[in-house]
Design a protein around this motif. Structure first.
Motif: not given
Ligand SMILES: Nc1ncnc2c1ncn2[C@@H]1O[C@H](COP(=O)(O)OP(=O)(O)OP(=O)(O)O)[C@@H](O)[C@H]1O
Ligand SMILES: [Mg+2]
Lengths: 368, 315
Positions: A38-39, A41-44
């Motif tokens: 989690s966190g 950066g996958k969704s990003t």
């Molecule tokens: N709009 C935003 N503003 C600031 N930080 C962000 C934003 N979106 C994501 N982040 C940060 O970027 C990092 C990656 O976030 P992301 O949502 O891509 O994680 P993820 O891998 O999809 O996690 P998960 O499995 O929980 O969905 C995290 O540290 C998050 O706090």
């Protein structure tokens, strides 16, 4: 279907670097799984491919077109959101038909296509319902239907199964894999579930703190993890990691730690060095001759298998084997592992170590 | 040879466990608690709303000139008959409808457009714009009225100068109502923008994102996703406008036109006030109050029904 290429893709939020210089090439018809905690950066990363988030640096290419600055509605990708994002005011039919309506297709055309997709996903009886009147699994299928209705260049799926119970998850997993086979679709699939990654992917990219730690087939990332992070992220229980030293002995190279002495199967000499030794729980076997001298501290029953937690020197090791292992807390055991099952990592960087003989003519030899 | 049979494993037997019974005293105490919490609110409602309402209803069947020493005479339904036979009431109702219709652009249409536009502005500028739009709400109605009176002055007013007109805005039957509507609208539009803004913030951004990936243009996203999901907020604003417009205009009518010229700006609340406190006909005013109360209840019920039918709720 298209090929998706990410070139040096980076996204920073203030001081946080969510995605850090990612290079990936998803071939036409490939199912690439982005795997990470989690966190990481996958969704990003996925939102940048969809065009919902502008990258700080780097480029996104669909086939041979640079789409980095193209708005989402003009990129040819479909996305299944983690939250499904089904339009609450539209019926199931309205949701599935939405992408066609946006493309100004005729009503008859939309109805025909929606009926067809709904039939394939077993949603025909639910077309007039609103999303709030559906179960989690049904919503998931509607979200999938909304993506399938339009023949996109690539599918992006953000943890589409995370809201489902274990059983539904297994069947839907199989459905998506089947869909991928049937359509020859290019799919980028985000998950933090390693079972999904191992079973569905043609290739897995393991992410940590925004960086790609390793990209390869499921077998490659499992059998030859490129770093301690990948090694411990995949597999349950996680790979045992023990700080150790490699020394040259009469019988070749040996890896040593307190109460641990395992031959590496390399007949050579080398200056001793500190390493992190990795060995998977299922690769540790119980023997009389002591490669590792350990004491059992607890035994867990997994149904088919058992996991024995042992203490060797100052380290704990998990041993996994078919039930019954016939072990109990307090037992003294001898453990060993075959040389090809030993992974060595650099203690500083966590990177994988491979053996290379000084003789240039001999190719490198990988542990595994 | 040993013989035997297969036997079904016995499963744990389920027994019915009797429900826990509370003693009478406990049950009583549990029943009373919610009412005890509600009591202060109910008491205030009774003292300030329901009791005056009952008194009004009582008064509406009597004739009284508000002088404490003079007697109150029972007159039956005479007050209602007088109200319904003179044309005043009908005209006031019509003026109220005019005000409501005139206010809707300020409470629904303009706020939606402004909120959609302001949404595109990023960062600090956004806060500045919102503050600017909201500012008129903070001006006291009577103070605002004084300024507008000066702006609308027929001889030296800025409005006539800018528009190049020569109108006596507040004292001409055709423009007085319009002037009042615009001034009230100016006053409440900021509040409405804020409400629409809050409604938009409550919509999960995933819907808009999904629509964009699905191929919708920004205009389509607004029409097909944002506005339908905003419909509960818009229905709320519509309801507020219908029920409260006439009240919002009251201080302006009182300071600017006193219901004139020739009753052109007299709406139901102003009529009520005139009957009671200008003509000192308490019975007639009370009868009007009762009628308006019932009328607004019916309208509110119909609108709530309609809103429930038309709006979409996010879950
Ligand atoms: N709009 C935003 N503003 C600031 N930080 C962000 C934003 N979106 C994501 N982040 C940060 O970027 C990092 C990656 O976030 P992301 O949502 O891509 O994680 P993820 O891998 O999809 O996690 P998960 O499995 O929980 O969905 C995290 O540290 C998050 O706090
Ligand atoms: Mg995510």
């Amino acid at each position: 279907m298209s090929r998706v290429r990410l070139q040096g893709l980076t996204r920073r939020f203030g001081s946080v670097t969510a995605v850090d210089d990612v290079w990936l090439d998803v071939a036409d018809g490939e199912l690439l799984v982005l795997l990470g905690p989690s966190g990481c950066g996958k969704s990003t990363l996925l939102r940048m491919i969809a065009g919902l988030l502008p990258p700080t640096a780097g480029r996104v290419l669909l086939d041979d077109t640079d789409v980095t600055t193209v708005p989402p509605q003009r990129r040819d990708v479909a996305m299944v959101f983690q939250s499904y994002a089904l339009y609450p005011h539209l019926s199931v039919a309205g949701n599935i038909g939405f992408p066609l309506r946006a493309r100004r297709r005729s009503r008859a055309d939309i109805r025909r296509k929606v009926t067809e997709v709904a039939g394939a996903l077993d949603l025909s009886a639910l077309l007039d319902r609103k999303p709030r009147e559906l179960s989690g699994g049904q919503r998931q299928r509607v979200a999938l239907g909304r993506a399938l209705v339009r023949d996109p260049g690539a599918f992006l799926m953000d943890e589409p199964l995370s809201n489902l119970d274990a059983r539904l998850r297994a069947t839907t997993r199989a459905e998506i894999a089947e869909l991928h086979r049937a359509l020859g679709a290019t799919i980028v699939y985000v998950t933090h579930d390693q079972v999904e990654a191992m079973t569905m992917a043609t290739r897995v990219a393991v992410l940590d703190q925004g960086r790609v730690e390793q990209a390869g087939t499921p077998a490659e990332v499992y059998d030859e993890p490129a770093s301690v992070f990948v090694a411990t992220f995949l597999g349950a229980p996680a790979m045992n990691i023990v700080p150790a030293t490699v020394v040259a002995t009469d019988g070749g190279l040996t890896v040593r730690a307190t109460d641990l002495d395992l031959p590496l199967g390399i007949d050579a000499t080398t200056p001793g060095r500190d390493v992190l030794l990795g060995v998977r729980p299922e690769h540790l076997t119980l023997t009389g001759e002591p490669g590792i001298r350990a004491v059992v501290t607890a035994v867990e029953n997994l149904g088919g298998d058992e996991v024995a937690h042992c203490r060797a020197g100052t380290h704990t090791l998990a041993v996994r084997g078919p039930r019954p292992l016939r072990l109990a807390a307090g037992d003294r055991v001898g453990l060993t592992a075959r040389p090809e099952h030993l992974h060595l990592f650099d203690p500083g960087t966590g990177g994988r170590l491979v053996w290379r003989t000084a003789d240039i003519a001999t190719p490198e030899r990988n542990f595994a | 040879m040993v013989t035997g049979t297969f036997e079904v494993v016995t499963r744990p037997v389920s027994r019915t466990v009797p429900a826990v019974r509370l003693s009478g005293w406990h049950r009583l105490r549990r029943g009373i608690v919610p009412y005890a919490y509600l009591a202060p609110a109910v008491a205030l409602l009774v003292v300030w709303t329901y009791q005056p309402l009952a008194q009004t209803a009582y008064l509406s069947f009597h004739s009284w000139n508000l002088v404490p020493t003079s007697p109150m005479a029972a007159v039956g339904t005479a007050n209602y008959e007088r109200l319904l036979t003179t044309g005043e009431l009908g005209e006031a109702v019509w003026h109220t409808v005019e005000v409501i219709a005139g206010m809707l652009p300020f409470t629904v249409a303009i706020p939606v457009v402004v909120a959609l536009l302001v949404r595109r502005i990023r960062g600090r500028a956004q806060a500045v714009y919102r503050a600017l739009v909201f500012a008129p709400m903070l001006v006291a109605p009577v103070a605002g009225a004084a300024v507008w009176q000066w702006l609308l002055d027929p001889s030296a007013g800025a409005v006539n100068r800018v528009l190049g007109t020569d109108l006596n805005w507040l004292n001409t039957t055709s423009t007085a109502q319009l002037s009042l509507i615009v001034i009230t609208g100016w006053h409440v539009v900021g509040f409405a923008v804020l409400v629409v803004w809050a409604g938009m913030t409550g919509i999960n951004p995933d819907y808009g994102d999904a629509a964009r990936v699905d191929g919708a243009t920004p205009g389509q996203v607004t029409r097909w996703v944002t506005l339908p999901l905003l419909s509960p907020t818009l229905a709320f604003l519509g309801l507020m406008t219908v029920l409260l417009s006439a009240q919002w205009t009251f201080p302006l009518i009182d300071t600017l036109t006193q219901g004139g010229p020739v009753g052109a700006t007299t709406n139901v609340y102003y009529l009520l006030w005139e009957l009671g406190f200008r003509s000192h006909d308490a019975g007639l005013a009370a009868a009007a109050g009762v009628l308006f109360f019932v009328g607004f209840i019916v309208v509110a019920a119909l609108l709530t029904r309609l809103a429930d039918r038309l709006t979409h709720h996010d879950d």
